[in-house]
Write a protein that holds these residues in place. Structure first.
Motif, PDB file in Angstrom:
ATOM      1  N   GLN A  59     -56.847 -35.974  83.236  1.00 41.84           N
ATOM      2  CA  GLN A  59     -57.334 -36.145  81.872  1.00 41.84           C
ATOM      3  C   GLN A  59     -58.666 -35.415  81.663  1.00 41.84           C
ATOM      4  OE1 GLN A  59     -57.195 -40.489  81.989  1.00 41.84           O
ATOM      5  NE2 GLN A  59     -55.634 -40.480  80.383  1.00 41.84           N
ATOM      6  N   VAL A  60     -59.551 -35.542  82.626  1.00 45.33           N
ATOM      7  CA  VAL A  60     -60.846 -34.854  82.525  1.00 45.33           C
ATOM      8  C   VAL A  60     -60.627 -33.342  82.476  1.00 45.33           C
ATOM      9  CG1 VAL A  60     -63.036 -34.387  83.689  1.00 45.33           C
ATOM     10  CG2 VAL A  60     -62.109 -36.702  83.669  1.00 45.33           C
ATOM     11  N   PHE A  61     -59.736 -32.869  83.331  1.00 46.33           N
ATOM     12  CA  PHE A  61     -59.475 -31.431  83.406  1.00 46.33           C
ATOM     13  C   PHE A  61     -58.836 -30.921  82.116  1.00 46.33           C
ATOM     14  CE2 PHE A  61     -56.642 -27.864  84.484  1.00 46.33           C
ATOM     15  CZ  PHE A  61     -57.574 -26.976  85.015  1.00 46.33           C
ATOM     16  N   GLY A  62     -57.815 -31.625  81.638  1.00 56.96           N
ATOM     17  CA  GLY A  62     -57.061 -31.155  80.477  1.00 56.96           C
ATOM     18  C   GLY A  62     -57.740 -31.370  79.146  1.00 56.96           C
ATOM     19  N   ILE A  63     -58.553 -32.432  79.049  1.00 49.78           N
ATOM     20  CA  ILE A  63     -59.147 -32.777  77.758  1.00 49.78           C
ATOM     21  C   ILE A  63     -60.586 -32.282  77.625  1.00 49.78           C
ATOM     22  CG2 ILE A  63     -59.769 -34.687  76.220  1.00 49.78           C
ATOM     23  CD1 ILE A  63     -57.530 -36.318  77.495  1.00 49.78           C
ATOM     24  N   ILE A  64     -61.341 -32.336  78.710  1.00 43.93           N
ATOM     25  CA  ILE A  64     -62.772 -32.025  78.652  1.00 43.93           C
ATOM     26  C   ILE A  64     -63.078 -30.616  79.156  1.00 43.93           C
ATOM     27  CG2 ILE A  64     -65.074 -32.759  79.361  1.00 43.93           C
ATOM     28  CD1 ILE A  64     -63.595 -34.807  77.635  1.00 43.93           C
ATOM     29  N   VAL A  65     -62.647 -30.303  80.380  1.00 45.87           N
ATOM     30  CA  VAL A  65     -63.094 -29.085  81.048  1.00 45.87           C
ATOM     31  C   VAL A  65     -62.318 -27.848  80.592  1.00 45.87           C
ATOM     32  CG1 VAL A  65     -63.407 -27.946  83.273  1.00 45.87           C
ATOM     33  CG2 VAL A  65     -63.856 -30.402  83.049  1.00 45.87           C
ATOM     34  N   LEU A  66     -60.990 -27.906  80.663  1.00 45.37           N
ATOM     35  CA  LEU A  66     -60.172 -26.712  80.396  1.00 45.37           C
ATOM     36  C   LEU A  66     -60.367 -26.130  78.996  1.00 45.37           C
ATOM     37  CD1 LEU A  66     -58.101 -24.721  81.455  1.00 45.37           C
ATOM     38  CD2 LEU A  66     -56.290 -26.302  80.739  1.00 45.37           C
ATOM     39  N   PRO A  67     -60.360 -26.937  77.931  1.00 49.65           N
ATOM     40  CA  PRO A  67     -60.551 -26.347  76.593  1.00 49.65           C
ATOM     41  C   PRO A  67     -61.863 -25.588  76.445  1.00 49.65           C
ATOM     42  CG  PRO A  67     -59.703 -28.582  76.414  1.00 49.65           C
ATOM     43  CD  PRO A  67     -60.076 -28.387  77.852  1.00 49.65           C
ATOM     44  N   GLN A  68     -62.947 -26.137  76.996  1.00 51.63           N
ATOM     45  CA  GLN A  68     -64.237 -25.456  76.889  1.00 51.63           C
ATOM     46  C   GLN A  68     -64.283 -24.200  77.764  1.00 51.63           C
ATOM     47  OE1 GLN A  68     -67.857 -28.030  76.540  1.00 51.63           O
ATOM     48  NE2 GLN A  68     -66.478 -29.637  77.247  1.00 51.63           N
ATOM     49  N   ALA A  69     -63.710 -24.300  78.963  1.00 49.21           N
ATOM     50  CA  ALA A  69     -63.685 -23.141  79.855  1.00 49.21           C
ATOM     51  C   ALA A  69     -62.849 -22.023  79.259  1.00 49.21           C
ATOM     52  CB  ALA A  69     -63.139 -23.548  81.218  1.00 49.21           C
ATOM     53  N   THR A  70     -61.755 -22.372  78.599  1.00 43.71           N
ATOM     54  CA  THR A  70     -60.891 -21.368  77.985  1.00 43.71           C
ATOM     55  C   THR A  70     -61.635 -20.599  76.905  1.00 43.71           C
ATOM     56  OG1 THR A  70     -58.915 -22.708  78.438  1.00 43.71           O
ATOM     57  CG2 THR A  70     -58.732 -21.001  76.743  1.00 43.71           C
ATOM     58  N   ARG A  71     -62.360 -21.316  76.078  1.00 42.38           N
ATOM     59  CA  ARG A  71     -63.131 -20.663  75.009  1.00 42.38           C
ATOM     60  C   ARG A  71     -64.207 -19.743  75.593  1.00 42.38           C
ATOM     61  NH1 ARG A  71     -65.197 -24.974  70.729  1.00 42.38           N
ATOM     62  NH2 ARG A  71     -66.006 -23.025  69.812  1.00 42.38           N
ATOM     63  N   ALA A  72     -64.774 -20.151  76.705  1.00 39.80           N
ATOM     64  CA  ALA A  72     -65.842 -19.353  77.311  1.00 39.80           C
ATOM     65  C   ALA A  72     -65.323 -18.113  78.028  1.00 39.80           C
ATOM     66  CB  ALA A  72     -66.638 -20.220  78.291  1.00 39.80           C
ATOM     67  N   THR A  73     -64.039 -18.089  78.328  1.00 42.03           N
ATOM     68  CA  THR A  73     -63.493 -16.968  79.120  1.00 42.03           C
ATOM     69  C   THR A  73     -62.529 -16.090  78.335  1.00 42.03           C
ATOM     70  OG1 THR A  73     -61.718 -18.425  79.961  1.00 42.03           O
ATOM     71  CG2 THR A  73     -63.720 -18.231  81.298  1.00 42.03           C
ATOM     72  N   ILE A  74     -62.544 -16.177  77.011  1.00 39.72           N
ATOM     73  CA  ILE A  74     -61.629 -15.358  76.212  1.00 39.72           C
ATOM     74  C   ILE A  74     -61.899 -13.874  76.442  1.00 39.72           C
ATOM     75  CG2 ILE A  74     -61.009 -14.690  73.865  1.00 39.72           C
ATOM     76  CD1 ILE A  74     -61.372 -17.590  73.040  1.00 39.72           C
ATOM     77  N   GLY A  75     -63.168 -13.477  76.450  1.00 39.73           N
ATOM     78  CA  GLY A  75     -63.505 -12.073  76.687  1.00 39.73           C
ATOM     79  C   GLY A  75     -63.011 -11.561  78.027  1.00 39.73           C
ATOM     80  N   PRO A  76     -63.364 -12.240  79.131  1.00 43.21           N
ATOM     81  CA  PRO A  76     -62.849 -11.814  80.440  1.00 43.21           C
ATOM     82  C   PRO A  76     -61.328 -11.848  80.528  1.00 43.21           C
ATOM     83  CG  PRO A  76     -64.737 -13.256  80.721  1.00 43.21           C
ATOM     84  CD  PRO A  76     -64.401 -13.274  79.266  1.00 43.21           C
ATOM     85  N   MET A  77     -60.680 -12.793  79.847  1.00 41.80           N
ATOM     86  CA  MET A  77     -59.219 -12.826  79.850  1.00 41.80           C
ATOM     87  C   MET A  77     -58.638 -11.575  79.196  1.00 41.80           C
ATOM     88  SD  MET A  77     -57.774 -15.345  81.389  1.00 41.80           S
ATOM     89  CE  MET A  77     -58.124 -16.995  81.985  1.00 41.80           C
ATOM     90  N   GLY A  78     -59.355 -11.047  78.203  1.00 42.42           N
ATOM     91  CA  GLY A  78     -58.916  -9.802  77.594  1.00 42.42           C
ATOM     92  C   GLY A  78     -58.905  -8.668  78.604  1.00 42.42           C
TER      93      GLY A  78
END
Length: 223
Positions: free
Chosen positions: A135-154
């Protein structure tokens, strides 16, 4: 020049369409498997952490050509793994599998770097409320990490698009395979063939970069 274009022109879009499909399906699979690997890398279970670490370190440092040949020769010819009834379609999905196995390691490491942007106190607060690791990973950590790594994911996606040229070694009829065929028929116009294929890849990769650049600004984490 006219003979080259008469032969090459009608095949350009089908070849680049295969490249786009390879990129799309490989990107989807890599995002899913890479996210799972990233979760395993930070899991409280030692076995999961160990597996993910070994997998990422081995596959990421293995040449992509070997991964593609492993899927084509090892999984298909030796183990009989089949995804489609025809050889052409089966080779396509074997190439997708290879790209997923390889690219997911870079997705994993990109996400793991993004986890460091999430304040530790948020995860600790969530755990103090009784939330499980999932729950912590899916609700708290992953969404914020995803937003922070959009550029590198490109950047990972652009690298994946260029890596699809490796699929030609197992007979997938993408842009690089077309280039090789045209060079064999029109060796005296080598530079023209290179330029046409290069422009095609530039259009795709620059479009991807523009989209991810816009998304990175649009969804940037406000601090």
């Amino acid at each position: 020049m006219s003979e080259l274009w008469e032969d090459m022109g009608p095949q350009l879009w089908p070849a680049f369409w295969v490249t786009i499909q390879l990129t799309f399906w490989s990107a989807i699979g890599s995002l899913i498997w890479g996210t799972i690997l990233a979760g395993m890398r930070v899991s409280p279970v030692p076995v999961m952490r160990g597996f993910a670490e070994v997998y990422v370190n081995i596959v990421r440092n293995t040449p992509l050509t070997l991964v593609v040949l492993f899927c084509a020769i090892g999984l298909y010819q030796n183990l009989g793994l089949t995804f489609a009834p025809t050889i052409e379609s089966n080779n396509f999905w074997l190439a997708v599998l290879a790209f997923v196995l390889y690219t997911s390691t870079f997705v994993c490491e990109t996400l793991r770097a993004g986890f460091n942007t999430v304040p530790l106190g948020q995860a600790e607060a969530a755990r103090s409320l009784g939330l499980s690791f999932t729950q912590v990973f899916g609700i708290i950590v992953l969404p914020q990490a995803t937003r922070a790594t959009i550029g590198p994911m490109g950047s990972v996606l652009i690298a994946l698009t260029k890596n699809t040229t490796i699929a030609s070694v197992i007979g997938v009829a993408e842009a690089a395979a077309l280039m090789k065929t045209e060079i064999e028929s029109f060796a005296d116009q080598l530079l023209v063939i290179f330029a046409v294929i290069a422009v095609g890849f530039m259009i795709i990769t620059l479009s991807e970069g523009a989209v991810f650049g816009w998304l990175a600004k649009r969804w940037a984490v406000k601090r």
